[in-house]
Write an enzyme that holds these catalytic residues in place. Structure first.
Site, PDB file in Angstrom:
ATOM      1  CG  ASN A  40     -65.889 -17.277 -55.920  1.00  0.00           C
ATOM      2  OD1 ASN A  40     -66.241 -16.353 -56.636  1.00  0.00           O
ATOM      3  ND2 ASN A  40     -66.043 -17.256 -54.617  1.00  0.00           N
ATOM      4  CG  HIS A  60     -68.720 -23.954 -53.426  1.00  0.00           C
ATOM      5  ND1 HIS A  60     -67.455 -24.465 -53.618  1.00  0.00           N
ATOM      6  CD2 HIS A  60     -68.537 -22.650 -53.086  1.00  0.00           C
ATOM      7  CE1 HIS A  60     -66.559 -23.519 -53.392  1.00  0.00           C
ATOM      8  NE2 HIS A  60     -67.190 -22.397 -53.078  1.00  0.00           N
TER       9      HIS A  60
HETATM   10  P1  5GP Z   1     -65.141 -20.172 -52.262  1.00  0.00           P
HETATM   11  O1  5GP Z   1     -64.229 -19.046 -51.904  1.00  0.00           O
HETATM   12  O2  5GP Z   1     -64.398 -21.470 -52.441  1.00  0.00           O
HETATM   13  O3  5GP Z   1     -66.058 -19.858 -53.408  1.00  0.00           O
HETATM   14  O4  5GP Z   1     -66.113 -20.331 -51.028  1.00  0.00           O
HETATM   15  C1  5GP Z   1     -65.965 -21.281 -50.033  1.00  0.00           C
HETATM   16  C2  5GP Z   1     -66.965 -20.957 -48.949  1.00  0.00           C
HETATM   17  O5  5GP Z   1     -67.064 -22.083 -48.082  1.00  0.00           O
HETATM   18  C3  5GP Z   1     -66.557 -19.765 -48.067  1.00  0.00           C
HETATM   19  O6  5GP Z   1     -67.578 -18.776 -48.135  1.00  0.00           O
HETATM   20  C4  5GP Z   1     -66.428 -20.367 -46.675  1.00  0.00           C
HETATM   21  O7  5GP Z   1     -66.892 -19.516 -45.659  1.00  0.00           O
HETATM   22  C5  5GP Z   1     -67.251 -21.647 -46.771  1.00  0.00           C
HETATM   23  N1  5GP Z   1     -66.787 -22.734 -45.923  1.00  0.00           N
HETATM   24  C6  5GP Z   1     -65.512 -23.166 -45.777  1.00  0.00           C
HETATM   25  N2  5GP Z   1     -65.458 -24.200 -44.928  1.00  0.00           N
HETATM   26  C7  5GP Z   1     -66.740 -24.433 -44.529  1.00  0.00           C
HETATM   27  C8  5GP Z   1     -67.327 -25.380 -43.627  1.00  0.00           C
HETATM   28  O8  5GP Z   1     -66.674 -26.235 -43.039  1.00  0.00           O
HETATM   29  N3  5GP Z   1     -68.672 -25.324 -43.470  1.00  0.00           N
HETATM   30  C9  5GP Z   1     -69.438 -24.400 -44.117  1.00  0.00           C
HETATM   31  N4  5GP Z   1     -70.747 -24.428 -43.877  1.00  0.00           N
HETATM   32  N5  5GP Z   1     -68.916 -23.480 -44.964  1.00  0.00           N
HETATM   33  C10 5GP Z   1     -67.584 -23.505 -45.162  1.00  0.00           C
END
Ligand code: 5GP
Ligand code: ZN
Length: 123
Positions: A96, A109
């Site tokens: 994303n 990520h």
């Molecule tokens: P994005 O929406 O930025 O592509 O995805 C971020 C992802 O990071 C989300 O799926 C969310 O659940 C995950 N996430 C956010 N904070 C943490 C955390 O502290 N630890 C882990 N393991 N995942 C996280």
């Protein structure tokens, strides 16, 4: 980056369920899984988004992508190639980028999402 959650995971300031670590990358389980297998592959170096990557990041991006099927296999959602057919199993990879791309954490990520068609009905 002081205030970045994935930098804190990378430098072990906060815990995560790690499944891979090397000099460049780490991978851990998403804290809020959207599927039976939901992994995040993250560079240790802070890069905000895919849109901020440059030629110097090409090899690292390639290694992120190549790590995805290996970890998916280890986590039970690997893809088995068919003989000229679709094969079986498989997973989704997703990066994303930016608010309109649904990015919530501004440290690059790659999601690896697997299990029995977890995205069915939500394409
Ligand atoms: P994005 O929406 O930025 O592509 O995805 C971020 C992802 O990071 C989300 O799926 C969310 O659940 C995950 N996430 C956010 N904070 C943490 C955390 O502290 N630890 C882990 N393991 N995942 C996280
Ligand atoms: Zn960071």
């Amino acid at each position: 980056m002081d205030n970045c959650i994935f930098c804190k995971i990378a430098n072990k300031t906060i815990p995560a369920k790690l499944i891979h670590e090397d000099a460049e990358l780490m991978a851990f389980h998403d804290i809020n899984p959207a599927a039976p297998v939901h992994l995040l592959i993250v560079p240790k170096q802070h890069i905000g988004t895919l849109a901020e990557c440059a030629d110097e990041h090409a090899a690292m991006l390639g290694r992120m992508l190549l790590l995805a099927p290996k970890l998916a296999q280890e986590q039970g959602c690997g893809y088995e190639a068919g003989d000229g057919t679709a094969g079986t199993g498989g997973f989704k990879t997703l990066v994303n980028t930016g608010p309109d791309g649904g990015q919530e954490v501004y440290h690059l990520h790659m999601h690896v999402i697997g299990g029995p068609r977890p995205w069915a009905g939500q394409r």
